[in-house]
Design a protein around this motif. Structure first.
Motif, short mmCIF file in Angstrom:
data_model
loop_
_atom_site.label_atom_id
_atom_site.label_comp_id
_atom_site.label_asym_id
_atom_site.label_seq_id
_atom_site.Cartn_x
_atom_site.Cartn_y
_atom_site.Cartn_z
N GLY A 1 74.48 -91.37 -94.69
CA GLY A 1 73.20 -92.07 -94.73
C GLY A 1 73.29 -93.46 -94.11
N PHE A 2 74.31 -94.23 -94.51
CA PHE A 2 74.45 -95.59 -93.97
C PHE A 2 74.81 -95.57 -92.49
N LEU A 3 75.54 -94.53 -92.06
CA LEU A 3 75.89 -94.42 -90.64
C LEU A 3 74.63 -94.29 -89.78
N PHE A 4 73.75 -93.37 -90.14
CA PHE A 4 72.52 -93.19 -89.36
C PHE A 4 71.56 -94.37 -89.54
N LEU A 5 71.57 -94.96 -90.74
CA LEU A 5 70.69 -96.10 -91.00
C LEU A 5 71.03 -97.30 -90.11
N SER A 6 72.30 -97.43 -89.76
CA SER A 6 72.73 -98.59 -88.97
C SER A 6 72.62 -98.35 -87.47
N MET A 7 72.30 -97.13 -87.05
CA MET A 7 72.24 -96.81 -85.62
C MET A 7 70.89 -97.17 -85.01
N PRO A 8 70.88 -97.87 -83.86
CA PRO A 8 69.61 -98.05 -83.13
C PRO A 8 69.09 -96.69 -82.63
N VAL A 9 67.79 -96.56 -82.60
CA VAL A 9 67.19 -95.27 -82.21
C VAL A 9 67.62 -94.86 -80.81
N PHE A 10 67.59 -95.83 -79.87
CA PHE A 10 67.89 -95.46 -78.47
C PHE A 10 69.34 -95.00 -78.32
N VAL B 1 57.72 -95.02 -79.68
CA VAL B 1 57.62 -95.62 -78.34
C VAL B 1 58.99 -95.58 -77.67
N ILE B 2 60.03 -96.00 -78.42
CA ILE B 2 61.38 -96.03 -77.85
C ILE B 2 61.87 -94.60 -77.60
N THR B 3 61.66 -93.73 -78.58
CA THR B 3 62.12 -92.34 -78.43
C THR B 3 61.46 -91.67 -77.24
N GLU B 4 60.15 -91.89 -77.08
CA GLU B 4 59.45 -91.28 -75.95
C GLU B 4 59.97 -91.81 -74.62
N GLU B 5 60.31 -93.07 -74.57
CA GLU B 5 60.84 -93.63 -73.33
C GLU B 5 62.19 -93.03 -72.98
N VAL B 6 63.07 -92.88 -74.02
CA VAL B 6 64.40 -92.31 -73.75
C VAL B 6 64.29 -90.88 -73.24
N PHE B 7 63.36 -90.10 -73.83
CA PHE B 7 63.25 -88.68 -73.46
C PHE B 7 62.12 -88.41 -72.46
N ALA B 8 61.51 -89.50 -71.94
CA ALA B 8 60.45 -89.40 -70.91
C ALA B 8 59.29 -88.53 -71.37
N TRP B 9 58.87 -88.71 -72.62
CA TRP B 9 57.68 -88.00 -73.12
C TRP B 9 56.44 -88.81 -72.75
N LYS B 10 55.39 -88.12 -72.31
CA LYS B 10 54.13 -88.78 -71.95
C LYS B 10 53.21 -88.80 -73.16
N GLY B 11 53.62 -89.53 -74.20
CA GLY B 11 52.84 -89.60 -75.42
C GLY B 11 52.20 -90.97 -75.60
N MET B 12 51.94 -91.31 -76.86
CA MET B 12 51.29 -92.58 -77.18
C MET B 12 52.14 -93.78 -76.74
N GLY B 13 53.45 -93.66 -76.89
CA GLY B 13 54.33 -94.77 -76.52
C GLY B 13 54.23 -95.10 -75.04
N ASP B 14 54.25 -94.08 -74.20
CA ASP B 14 54.13 -94.28 -72.76
C ASP B 14 52.78 -94.89 -72.41
N MET B 15 51.76 -94.47 -73.16
CA MET B 15 50.40 -95.01 -72.92
C MET B 15 50.35 -96.51 -73.27
#
Length: 326
Positions: free
Chosen positions: A136-145, A267-281
């Motif tokens: 739990g703490f391992l994933f909690l400390s990881m940046p999303v990107f 927003v960050i996740t969509e940018e990393v995976f090039a999703w054309k969702g709300m974050g890209d908008m």
């Protein structure tokens, strides 16, 4: 129960009204929507600049612009982008893409968090509890990107190479111009969702499992649970009906509050995976100083946060009847 829901609904409307004022003030003072035209060389005709100024109501005062925008938003009219496209259909298309990812991530994170949290509480201070806490703490400390890039490199690419075909996609929310039946499109969509959903779910499961463990420990040590055991109730009934039901109340709050963060984190996740969702908008709207796009994104996010808080309040009343009479 009806009075409880009405009170929460009125409070939510007031919060949304205040949010609209703050959002409009921030966007109105964040940049000049005419800057791309005024910075061109050679400059465009003055009529072109004046036309956009009129379209965006920039010749009117801020209170007048707010009133016009709010009336339109309430009616479902979110205006037009600076390139002339209607914002509402564009937003709806992007929202469907983002919601597909966010809702799947919430469902997966909730299942993992409740399962791991309950296991850690029941097996407190065991090897499994320590392993769950470390994870739990391992994933909690990881940046999303960073987690997203690790999953790309060490899960998707290696697994695809091992299997000799592409089963997990690393870019985009769908394969362009895909030809096939319903099951082909469903398989393609699932393959594109694996990495973004797993990224968000692992990050949020980590925090939620800690809340669930703490809440479950409080309930397991309570007097009413000892009384239930002393009455001779079956352990499964004590654990599920008396312990887990009350231990779900805190995580309900956390999930409702985190829903807004999930939209923002997407927003960050969509940018990393090039999703054309709300974050890209949103990024497109900020880059071009497009006030109607940014306003629509912020208000939809605010509505989502308020709506999920309202749902959490109602669920409180269902899970704990004392709250609805407070």
């Amino acid at each position: 129960m009806l009075g409880f829901v009405v009170r929460r609904l009125l409070g939510s409307v007031l919060v949304l009204a205040l949010s609209s004022v703050i959002v409009f003030t921030l966007v109105a003072n964040s940049g000049n929507p005419l800057s791309d035209l005024q910075g061109r060389n050679p400059p465009p005709p003055p009529e072109v600049i004046e036309l956009r100024r009129t379209q965006l109501n920039l010749h009117k005062s801020a209170p007048e612009r707010y009133t016009i925008w709010l009336k339109g938003f309430v009616k479902g009219d979110m205006g037009r982008a600076i390139d002339g496209r209607e914002v509402r259909p564009m937003l709806w298309d992007r929202l469907k893409i983002t919601l597909r990812m966010v809702l799947a991530a919430i469902a997966l994170a909730l299942v993992l968090a409740i399962t791991v949290g309950v296991f850690s509480a029941v097996k407190q201070y065991s090897a499994g509890d320590y392993a769950a806490t470390f994870t739990g703490f391992l994933f909690l400390s990881m940046p999303v990107f960073w987690l997203a890039l690790l999953l790309k490199l060490f899960l998707a690419i290696r697994l695809n190479r091992l299997l000799g075909d592409t089963y997990i996609y690393t870019v985009g929310h769908e394969t362009p111009n895909l030809q096939g039946n319903f099951f082909d499109r469903l398989s393609d969509s699932a393959g594109h969702m694996v990495l973004p959903v797993l990224t968000l779910a692992l990050i949020y499961f980590a925090g939620w499992s800690r809340f669930q463990r703490s809440s479950m420990l409080d309930v397991l040590n309570s007097d009413y649970l000892r009384l239930a055991r002393a009455k001779g109730l079956r352990p499964r009934r004590v654990m599920v009906r008396h312990a887990l039901r009350n231990a779900l109340i805190p995580i309900t709050t956390v999930v409702a509050i985190d829903f807004g963060q999930l939209i923002g984190g997407a927003v960050i996740t969509e940018e990393v995976f090039a999703w054309k969702g709300m974050g890209d908008m949103l990024i497109e709207g900020i880059r071009t100083y497009d006030p109607n796009i940014v306003l629509a994104w912020l208000m939809v996010t605010a509505v989502a946060v308020v709506l999920f808080n309202l749902i959490a309040d109602v669920l409180y009343g269902v899970l704990d009847p004392r709250i609805r009479y407070a």
